[in-house]
Design a protein around this motif. Structure first.
Motif, PDB file in Angstrom:
ATOM      1  N   GLY A   1       5.708  10.718  -4.662  1.00 38.59           N
ATOM      2  CA  GLY A   1       6.344   9.609  -5.349  1.00 38.59           C
ATOM      3  C   GLY A   1       5.547   9.173  -6.563  1.00 38.59           C
ATOM      4  N   THR A   2       6.227   8.713  -7.596  1.00 35.13           N
ATOM      5  CA  THR A   2       5.537   8.274  -8.805  1.00 35.13           C
ATOM      6  C   THR A   2       4.740   6.997  -8.580  1.00 35.13           C
ATOM      7  OG1 THR A   2       7.504   7.032  -9.550  1.00 35.13           O
ATOM      8  CG2 THR A   2       7.271   9.318 -10.319  1.00 35.13           C
TER       9      THR A   2
ATOM     10  N   GLY B   1       6.987   5.468  -3.206  1.00 33.89           N
ATOM     11  CA  GLY B   1       5.583   5.347  -2.885  1.00 33.89           C
ATOM     12  C   GLY B   1       5.125   6.457  -1.957  1.00 33.89           C
ATOM     13  N   HIS B   2       4.229   6.108  -1.038  1.00 31.56           N
ATOM     14  CA  HIS B   2       3.630   7.094  -0.143  1.00 31.56           C
ATOM     15  C   HIS B   2       4.522   7.441   1.044  1.00 31.56           C
ATOM     16  CE1 HIS B   2       0.244   9.345   1.424  1.00 31.56           C
ATOM     17  NE2 HIS B   2       0.305   8.716   2.580  1.00 31.56           N
TER      18      HIS B   2
ATOM     19  N   LEU C   1       0.795  -1.225   0.000  1.00 29.30           N
ATOM     20  CA  LEU C   1       0.000   0.000   0.000  1.00 29.30           C
ATOM     21  C   LEU C   1       0.823   1.268   0.000  1.00 29.30           C
ATOM     22  CD1 LEU C   1      -2.887   1.161   0.111  1.00 29.30           C
ATOM     23  CD2 LEU C   1      -2.676   1.161   2.611  1.00 29.30           C
ATOM     24  N   VAL C   2       1.878   1.341   0.801  1.00 26.94           N
ATOM     25  CA  VAL C   2       2.519   2.643   1.022  1.00 26.94           C
ATOM     26  C   VAL C   2       3.981   2.730   0.600  1.00 26.94           C
ATOM     27  CG1 VAL C   2       0.936   3.263   2.868  1.00 26.94           C
ATOM     28  CG2 VAL C   2       3.057   2.086   3.446  1.00 26.94           C
TER      29      VAL C   2
ATOM     30  N   LEU D   1       7.471   8.649   1.768  1.00 24.47           N
ATOM     31  CA  LEU D   1       8.678   9.419   1.469  1.00 24.47           C
ATOM     32  C   LEU D   1       9.544   9.686   2.695  1.00 24.47           C
ATOM     33  CD1 LEU D   1       7.375  12.021  -1.152  1.00 24.47           C
ATOM     34  CD2 LEU D   1       8.664   9.922  -1.553  1.00 24.47           C
ATOM     35  N   PRO D   2       8.981   9.884   3.914  1.00 24.38           N
ATOM     36  CA  PRO D   2       9.861  10.088   5.073  1.00 24.38           C
ATOM     37  C   PRO D   2      10.769   8.896   5.358  1.00 24.38           C
ATOM     38  CG  PRO D   2       7.670  10.910   5.558  1.00 24.38           C
ATOM     39  CD  PRO D   2       7.567  10.156   4.256  1.00 24.38           C
ATOM     40  N   TYR D   3      10.448   7.730   4.814  1.00 24.31           N
ATOM     41  CA  TYR D   3      11.320   6.559   4.927  1.00 24.31           C
ATOM     42  C   TYR D   3      12.092   6.336   3.635  1.00 24.31           C
ATOM     43  CZ  TYR D   3       8.949   5.182   9.232  1.00 24.31           C
ATOM     44  OH  TYR D   3       8.456   5.152  10.503  1.00 24.31           O
ATOM     45  N   GLU D   4      11.374   6.289   2.530  1.00 27.80           N
ATOM     46  CA  GLU D   4      11.986   5.938   1.256  1.00 27.80           C
ATOM     47  C   GLU D   4      12.994   6.966   0.769  1.00 27.80           C
ATOM     48  OE1 GLU D   4       8.969   4.008  -1.578  1.00 27.80           O
ATOM     49  OE2 GLU D   4       7.707   5.196  -0.223  1.00 27.80           O
TER      50      GLU D   4
END
Length: 310
Positions: A249-250, A279-280, A194-195, A282-285
């Motif tokens: 994120g795309t 993905g959703h 999902l995220v 962004l604070p991690y990815e």
């Protein structure tokens, strides 16, 4: 007010780990000219910003950083049907700014629901925004349209998925479960799909699953209707006087790029940042990239203050 907590006017206590008793990282720089307030997303709590906080600390920029658990989340007080609204969370943020940051300028960063809360505050407190807010980062969020999410699925399938999710949360609330799940690992595949976008870090997925598992089902149940009604496009006009970044994120299933593009359209001059493959979460990815955008806003605010003081 006690160490680490702030009490709202209605008596609800908000957990502010970097607030009344600042300690680790940049949160302790009480004399910094700019304070960054990180507003967390739906289903998680202030700890979702841990990777970004570490990156901000490494940046060395002169700032104070505040995170907090919004009402209904983490160690903060609970919500009722009357207080589980974005408007109430906007009121809480305004109170927090006045009480915890009595002087200086503020840069706000909101992830998903957190961005919606910033919009709600701008809608209800335009004078506070004009006087105190020096920059805004909208991270994977929306100003409207949350009632028509497809999650990247065909229409009928998306309807079924939404129905199952809402029924599950309702059932857990009805039986008064204090947390969503006592077994976070069960939620990892769901969180991953999902995220997160491409090449998700397993540790990040596990961390998000742990935070999600600890969320109160009643909180999730009560807030959902207000998300569907969220439309604060016109409120963005109150933020046009400050620099802004809009990141997405795309591969974001929850707030896809069209939502970020709409924010940028209603917020002329905003910097639109499309993050390939993310993905959703962004604070991690993309924590370093999110931190860099926030630090850029802080630098702009600091430079403006220097000009005003000269």
């Amino acid at each position: 007010m006690t160490s680490g907590f702030f009490t709202c006017t209605d008596g609800t206590r908000l957990h502010v780990p970097d607030g009344a008793d600042p300690g680790a990282g940049p949160g302790g720089d009480l004399d910094a000219p700019v304070t960054v307030i990180l507003v967390h997303c739906y289903g998680l709590d202030h700890r979702e910003w841990d990777p970004v906080l570490a990156a901000l600390d490494a940046s060395g920029a002169p700032m104070r950083v505040l995170r907090y658990d919004q009402r209904g989340y983490g160690e903060s007080g609970g919500v009722t049907p009357n207080t589980a609204t974005l408007a109430q969370l906007g009121d809480d943020l305004a109170e927090l700014i006045v009480a915890q940051v009595p002087a200086g300028r503020v840069v706000l960063a909101g992830h998903s629901m957190g961005g919606m809360v910033i919009m709600a505050m701008a809608e209800r407190y335009p004078e506070l925004v004009t006087e105190r807010v020096a920059g805004v980062a909208f991270v994977a969020t929306a100003c409207a349209g949350m009632g028509s999410l497809s999650l990247g699925l065909p229409g009928p399938v998306a309807t079924i998925v939404h129905g199952l999710e809402r029924a599950g949360v309702w059932l857990l609330s009805a039986v008064r479960r204090p947390v969503l799940s006592h077994y976070p690992r069960v939620l990892e595949p769901f969180a991953r799909w999902l995220v997160f976008g491409e090449d998700a870090d397993r540790g990040h997925v596990a961390h998000v699953a742990r935070l999600l598992a600890a969320c109160r089902p009643l909180t999730m149940l009560l807030f959902r209707p207000d998300f569907d009604a969220h439309d604060r496009r016109e409120a963005l006009a109150h933020l046009t006087g400050s620099p802004a970044s809009v990141l997405v994120g795309t591969r974001d299933r929850l707030t896809p790029p069209r939502f970020a593009a709409e924010i940028a359209e209603w917020l002329p001059g905003a910097k639109y940042v499309l993050v390939e493959g993310a993905g959703h979460m962004l604070p991690y990815e993309r924590a370093p990239q999110v931190a860099a955008e926030i630090a850029e806003l802080v630098s702009a605010a600091t430079a403006t203050l220097a000009v005003e003081a000269s």
